[in-house]
Write an enzyme that holds these catalytic residues in place. Structure first.
Site, PDB file in Angstrom:
ATOM      1  CG  HIS A  18      65.754   4.762 -64.828  1.00 23.01           C
ATOM      2  ND1 HIS A  18      65.958   3.428 -65.091  1.00 23.01           N
ATOM      3  CD2 HIS A  18      66.856   5.415 -65.290  1.00 23.01           C
ATOM      4  CE1 HIS A  18      67.130   3.278 -65.692  1.00 23.01           C
ATOM      5  NE2 HIS A  18      67.706   4.460 -65.806  1.00 23.01           N
ATOM      6  CE  LYS A  42      75.030   2.415 -72.711  1.00 30.11           C
ATOM      7  NZ  LYS A  42      74.123   3.045 -71.732  1.00 30.11           N
ATOM      8  NE  ARG A  91      73.861   6.545 -61.588  1.00 29.60           N
ATOM      9  CZ  ARG A  91      74.084   5.616 -62.507  1.00 29.60           C
ATOM     10  NH1 ARG A  91      73.537   4.437 -62.381  1.00 29.60           N
ATOM     11  NH2 ARG A  91      74.860   5.861 -63.528  1.00 29.60           N
ATOM     12  CB  SER A 129      69.746  -0.543 -66.387  1.00 26.13           C
ATOM     13  OG  SER A 129      68.787   0.483 -66.307  1.00 26.13           O
TER      14      SER A 129
HETATM   15  O1  PNS Z   1      70.664   6.059 -70.066  1.00 29.16           O
HETATM   16  P1  PNS Z   1      71.850   6.525 -70.852  1.00 29.16           P
HETATM   17  O2  PNS Z   1      72.362   5.402 -71.731  1.00 29.16           O
HETATM   18  O3  PNS Z   1      72.904   7.116 -69.986  1.00 29.16           O
HETATM   19  O4  PNS Z   1      71.314   7.706 -71.829  1.00 29.16           O
HETATM   20  C1  PNS Z   1      72.181   8.333 -72.747  1.00 29.16           C
HETATM   21  C2  PNS Z   1      71.413   9.269 -73.705  1.00 29.16           C
HETATM   22  C3  PNS Z   1      70.272   8.517 -74.376  1.00 29.16           C
HETATM   23  C4  PNS Z   1      70.854  10.440 -72.942  1.00 29.16           C
HETATM   24  C5  PNS Z   1      72.438   9.791 -74.773  1.00 29.16           C
HETATM   25  O5  PNS Z   1      73.148   8.696 -75.281  1.00 29.16           O
HETATM   26  C6  PNS Z   1      71.765  10.518 -75.922  1.00 29.16           C
HETATM   27  O6  PNS Z   1      71.165  11.555 -75.767  1.00 29.16           O
HETATM   28  N1  PNS Z   1      71.870   9.943 -77.133  1.00 29.16           N
HETATM   29  C7  PNS Z   1      71.270  10.469 -78.334  1.00 29.16           C
HETATM   30  C8  PNS Z   1      72.292  10.952 -79.339  1.00 29.16           C
HETATM   31  C9  PNS Z   1      72.641  12.411 -79.132  1.00 29.16           C
HETATM   32  O7  PNS Z   1      71.797  13.267 -79.086  1.00 29.16           O
HETATM   33  N2  PNS Z   1      73.969  12.680 -79.020  1.00 29.16           N
HETATM   34  C10 PNS Z   1      74.446  14.054 -78.805  1.00 29.16           C
HETATM   35  C11 PNS Z   1      74.727  14.351 -77.337  1.00 29.16           C
HETATM   36  S1  PNS Z   1      76.065  13.368 -76.753  1.00 29.16           S
END
Ligand code: PNS
Length: 161
Positions: A18, A42, A91, A129
């Site tokens: 990150h 989660k 990745r 993570s």
């Molecule tokens: O580190 P992660 O868990 O892969 O991050 C995921 C994240 C936070 C980028 C994604 O879950 C997110 O943007 N969630 C917010 C809800 C949202 O905007 N949803 C619409 C797009 S799927």
């Protein structure tokens, strides 16, 4: 115009992978908002505050990086801070489908916000993570995977269990 980007994620906890993306994003954009999602389905190991504190500590030397949290839609958060870009790390091929889904949805929600991908450094291409937590839980060496503050926080968490 100030170029502001959001680097969203769960960051449970922040890893060297990150940090690499955050640093490289900060070298391209004027301002980076690292934002911790706080409505994740989660079950996180660290609270949102703990995750934000760790990110703040490990990005303290980057003057154009701010740390925040959000609930709800990412595009709404981005609009609230005048960000026109989302930065995500990529990745391996396995990330692609998930990232494409999120990116496409975000574009449907707001087509003025562009998503940029930064290829993760080879040395962190396997890093997540979840994998760090698994190794830390069983006492493995994670010093090459996370900053020392995060290593200490993980050891403290698992010592309590
Ligand atoms: O580190 P992660 O868990 O892969 O991050 C995921 C994240 C936070 C980028 C994604 O879950 C997110 O943007 N969630 C917010 C809800 C949202 O905007 N949803 C619409 C797009 S799927």
């Amino acid at each position: 115009m100030t170029k502001i980007a959001v680097v969203p994620g769960s960051f449970d906890p922040v890893t060297f992978g990150h940090l690499d993306i955050i640093k490289r994003g900060a070298s391209v954009f004027d301002e980076i908002h690292v934002v911790v999602l706080n409505n994740s389905s989660k079950k996180p190991l660290f609270t949102v505050e703990e995750r934000m504190d760790l990110i703040r500590e490990v990005t303290a030397s980057l003057p154009n990086v701010r740390v925040d949290s959000f609930s709800g839609l990412l595009v709404d958060y981005a609009k609230s801070v005048n960000a026109h870009a989302i930065v995500r790390g990529l990745r391996a091929v396995s990330d692609f489908e998930y990232e494409m889904q999120i990116t496409s949805m975000n574009r449907v929600l707001d087509d003025k916000i562009e998503t940029f991908f930064i290829m993760t450094n080879n040395q962190y291409s396997f890093l997540s993570s979840s994998i760090v937590k698994e190794v830390a839980k069983y006492g493995g060496n994670i010093s090459e995977l996370v900053p020392k503050q995060v290593e200490a926080a993980l050891q403290f968490k698992f010592a309590k269990e």
